[in-house]
Design an enzyme around this catalytic site. Structure first.
Site, PDB file in Angstrom:
ATOM      1  N   HIS A  83      33.988  45.169  45.367  1.00 41.85           N
ATOM      2  CA  HIS A  83      33.035  44.687  46.367  1.00 41.85           C
ATOM      3  C   HIS A  83      31.671  44.376  45.760  1.00 41.85           C
ATOM      4  O   HIS A  83      30.858  43.722  46.393  1.00 41.85           O
ATOM      5  CB  HIS A  83      32.965  45.623  47.589  1.00 41.85           C
ATOM      6  CG  HIS A  83      32.201  46.904  47.413  1.00 41.85           C
ATOM      7  ND1 HIS A  83      32.798  48.114  47.123  1.00 41.85           N
ATOM      8  CD2 HIS A  83      30.891  47.172  47.518  1.00 41.85           C
ATOM      9  CE1 HIS A  83      31.880  49.062  47.060  1.00 41.85           C
ATOM     10  NE2 HIS A  83      30.713  48.509  47.295  1.00 41.85           N
ATOM     11  N   ASP A 218      39.249  49.429  44.267  1.00 43.37           N
ATOM     12  CA  ASP A 218      37.986  48.705  44.377  1.00 43.37           C
ATOM     13  C   ASP A 218      37.304  48.562  43.009  1.00 43.37           C
ATOM     14  O   ASP A 218      36.303  49.209  42.733  1.00 43.37           O
ATOM     15  CB  ASP A 218      37.085  49.459  45.364  1.00 43.37           C
ATOM     16  CG  ASP A 218      35.936  48.598  45.867  1.00 43.37           C
ATOM     17  OD1 ASP A 218      35.636  47.582  45.223  1.00 43.37           O
ATOM     18  OD2 ASP A 218      35.336  48.955  46.895  1.00 43.37           O
ATOM     19  N   SER A 652      27.588  52.148  44.210  1.00 41.37           N
ATOM     20  CA  SER A 652      28.880  51.475  44.160  1.00 41.37           C
ATOM     21  C   SER A 652      29.169  50.979  42.752  1.00 41.37           C
ATOM     22  O   SER A 652      28.337  50.292  42.159  1.00 41.37           O
ATOM     23  CB  SER A 652      28.896  50.281  45.109  1.00 41.37           C
ATOM     24  OG  SER A 652      29.095  50.723  46.416  1.00 41.37           O
TER      25      SER A 652
END
Ligand code: ARG
Length: 717
Positions: A83, A218, A652
């Protein structure tokens, strides 16, 4: 009985998992060192952060502005989340060559794809500059603290830049009670190396987002390139892979409950010292507004995206980021209520209040001042949220807002030359703004967002354009119809969407005409209303918050002087340490600390947007073809695991590292039960969700046939 109690104590001690609060500064990590060692860290503080020798920090980058990445080979190979790479991957994709949908693997280094606009920042050093900043702030009379800070921060950063070798900034910590200088090196030649198909990289979609148990892979991989001197350089075919000072070795041993785990990365923003008044506003005004507006916007986007694969790809990235924080605010509100954060803050505040009178009588008014400031601001809070989230949502409106400066210049009767220049600027902005716009979608958003604004903001605060243009031209019997008709009118008559018309009109001769363009009239009416009547109060509020936060956190530093107090996240590098840990989210429910590939098949729904899997992947899973990535003890492929680490957005893509400094996973999310975590950390529930490194390697190897990447990593069994 005593024996039983003792036993019970041991049992509860074992099962009561506690998350490990604190986003610590790497420069000061020796303060935490003993605790880290006790939990299982085998490295020295210098191996984590050192400015003289290579250390872990040299393998961590701020990726693209909003994420973290880590270097995992001696040739600049970089791992981050899917992402985080999403926008770059989408930009490189087309309907016929859709890397977002199908995944990507550069089979040879020459096939790695340049990503214009993407860059990464390495941290060179951190320096405490509190004394320098304070001296200046206290000396320079007659200016407000913010201006004074901006001046000295610029001076210090410029000196550290050494004529462009570095990129430096001074950041405020504990709301202006400490200041640190950060010196970075930015690399702008970053290329896409590998990405999983979207149905792995975003497996579970928005349904699973922010939740555990999770099976999302991810990750994406990029490579940092440098010139022949191993220095940052703009993209060039002659650039070569950057040789990092340090890269993280990879451990494929797997994780077990209570194993030490730490994360180094760039958490963006937390407000852990927010007062009860701020929590109240979030629960009752700001969060529900954001959710309501985004709900509507997303449903329109979804409908239009489903009609056309080209629109789907065009809006994929913006949809994902709007949806991510739509669900975030739903979760945050829910958990602020569930976990009674308001009452918790109120207790902390009354304790502060009784302490502070003994410490400094002047500070007695801090909390009452907060209360008063929030009370003054509350009537405008919704207007501010709607202005940002609803009014500014359409691309056409954002573009039309550019005419604010042209109107000002025009009214000030500046020279024709300057007017021409301003028009050129708008034309440039126009290209960016309209590049990724679908007119039907944008028009529907325009209508719906303005209707919401009209309905939800108190009538007395409305811009005049609703009465004059919308209802004046299209009647007020049916609001929705009036706004739809208005949107049709604006989009079909504006010149802003027509390149040829704009080429002829955007110049000094035609400024007056452009200022009567319906899109411009609309935008300027809302902007001027906001800036004239509401922005001043909002600015006052922000300034008061700045002053009050400084006083409050300054006092808390004194009050907590025997405990360690960590500063709020501010997009600077932090370390958090804890352990791999399961948890019990509610009565009778237990969440294991890891998930396995069988769970992918359990969730798999052929043809579903969120839970589909490619036939090749289903085949590999059904055959249990896990290769060397299988966890022998658990008998299968571990997909994700959770730790007690304290992270937030911006982390992230951060590396999850074991006690030996080896990479065991890639952090990508937080869990639902602790969604209030950015405001108040919950020790019972807060977990970090990580993709197991073996899952990532399995996808690289078995799904994407990318063995060549494994050969350049330092893999430890
Ligand atoms: N919640 C994740 C984060 O903020 C992002 C997950 C992206 N996936 C998605 N379905 N939008 O770090």
């Amino acid at each position: 009985m005593k024996k039983l109690l003792f036993l019970l104590l041991i049992i509860t001690a074992q099962f009561s998992s506690k998350a490990d609060e604190g986003m610590w500064m790497p420069l000061l990590i020796s303060q935490n060192y003993e605790a880290m060692q006790r939990m299982g860290l085998k490295l020295t503080p210098e191996q984590i952060y050192s400015i003289n020798n290579s250390s872990m920090k040299d393998a961590i980058v701020h990726f693209g502005g909003g994420c973290t990445g880590e270097i995992i080979s001696s040739k600049g190979l970089l791992l981050t989340n899917h992402h985080c790479g999403y926008d770059a991957i989408a930009s490189l994709s087309s309907v016929s060559q859709n890397f977002l949908m199908n995944g990507f693997m550069a089979d040879r280094i020459e096939e790695e794809l340049p990503c214009p606009g993407l860059s990464v920042k390495f941290l060179s050093r951190i320096e405490d500059v509190t004394a320098k900043v304070n001296n200046y702030i206290n000396d320079a009379y007659g200016k407000d603290v913010e201006t004074r800070f901006a001046e000295i921060a610029k001076e210090i950063a410029n000196a550290a830049n050494e004529n462009g070798t570095y990129e430096s900034e001074v950041k405020s910590f504990y709301a202006g009670n400490k200041y640190y200088l950060f010196v970075y090196q930015r690399f702008t030649d970053v290329r896409l190396v590998s990405a999983p198909p979207e149905n792995l990289g975003k497996f579970g979609g928005d349904t699973d987002n922010w939740m555990w148990p999770r099976h999302t892979c991810d990750f994406s991989m990029f490579r940092v390139y440098s010139n022949n001197d191993n220095k940052p350089a703009p993209y060039s075919q002659n650039n070569r892979p950057y040789i990092p000072k340090h890269h993280l070795p990879v451990s494929v041993k797997g994780v077990r409950e209570n194993d030490y785990a730490m994360i180094m990365g760039y958490p963006g923003r937390t407000t852990r010292y927010l007062t009860s008044y701020g929590v109240d506003l979030a629960i009752n005004v700001s969060n529900p507004s954001v959710v309501k507006i985004r709900d509507k916007r997303l449903s329109i986007m979804r409908e239009e995206m489903e009609k056309d694969p080209a629109v789907d790809l065009q809006y994929a990235s913006s949809y994902a980021s709007i949806a991510n924080y739509w669900k975030y605010f739903i979760g945050q509100t829910e958990q602020l209520k569930n976990l009674n954060i308001l009452a918790q803050k109120q207790r902390e505040e009354s304790e502060f209040q009784s302490w502070v009178s003994g410490y400094d009588r002047d500070l007695k008014s801090v909390l009452p001042d907060y209360q008063r400031a929030y009370a003054n601001y509350t009537p405008y809070a919704k207007h501010q949220t709607y202005y940002r989230e609803a009014f500014m949502a359409p691309a056409l409106t954002k573009l039309a807002m550019g005419f604010e400066m042209i109107e000002k210049a025009y009214n000030a009767r500046v020279s024709r030359d300057s007017l021409d220049k301003l028009c050129k600027r708008v034309m440039m902005m126009r290209k960016g703004a309209l590049n990724n716009m679908n007119e039907t979608l944008d028009k529907r958003v325009f209508s719906a967002m303005n209707l919401l604004f009209y309905q939800d903001i108190p009538r007395a605060q409305h811009p005049s354009v609703y009465a004059t243009e919308v209802f004046g031209k299209f009647g007020s019997e049916n609001w929705q119809k009036a706004f739809d008709d208005y949107a049709n009118y604006v989009y079909s008559t504006t010149a802003l969407l027509d390149s040829n018309k704009m080429k002829n009109l955007c110049n000094a001769d035609n400024v007056e005409k452009l200022l009567r363009d319906p899109a411009v009239v609309h935008a300027l009416s809302v902007v001027k209303n906001y800036k004239e009547y509401y922005e001043p109060q909002i600015n006052d509020f922000n300034y008061e918050m700045f002053e009050l936060n400084r006083a409050y956190q300054g006092a808390l530093l004194v009050k907590n002087k025997n405990k360690q107090m960590y500063p709020d996240a501010n997009s600077t590098m932090r370390v958090t340490y804890g352990k791999v840990n399961s948890y019990a989210p509610k009565d009778a429910v237990f969440f294991n600390y890891y998930t396995m590939a069988d769970g992918l098949l359990e969730k798999y729904k052929a043809g579903d947007k969120e839970f589909d899997l490619q036939p090749k992947i289903v085949g590999l899973l059904k055959n249990k073809d896990y290769g060397p990535y299988e966890d022998r003890n658990l008998g299968g492929l571990v997909t994700c695991f959770i730790t007690t680490n304290d992270i937030t957005g911006g982390n992230s893509g951060s590396p999850v590292i074991n006690g030996n400094g080896e990479l065991i996973g890639c952090a990508f999310d937080g869990n639902w039960e602790a969604m209030s975590g950015d405001i108040a950390f919950d020790k019972r529930y807060k977990r970090t969700i990580c993709a197991d490194i073996r899952y990532i390697l399995w996808v690289v190897d078995k799904v994407l046939d990318g063995r060549r990447l494994m050969d350049e990593m330092t893999i430890r069994n």
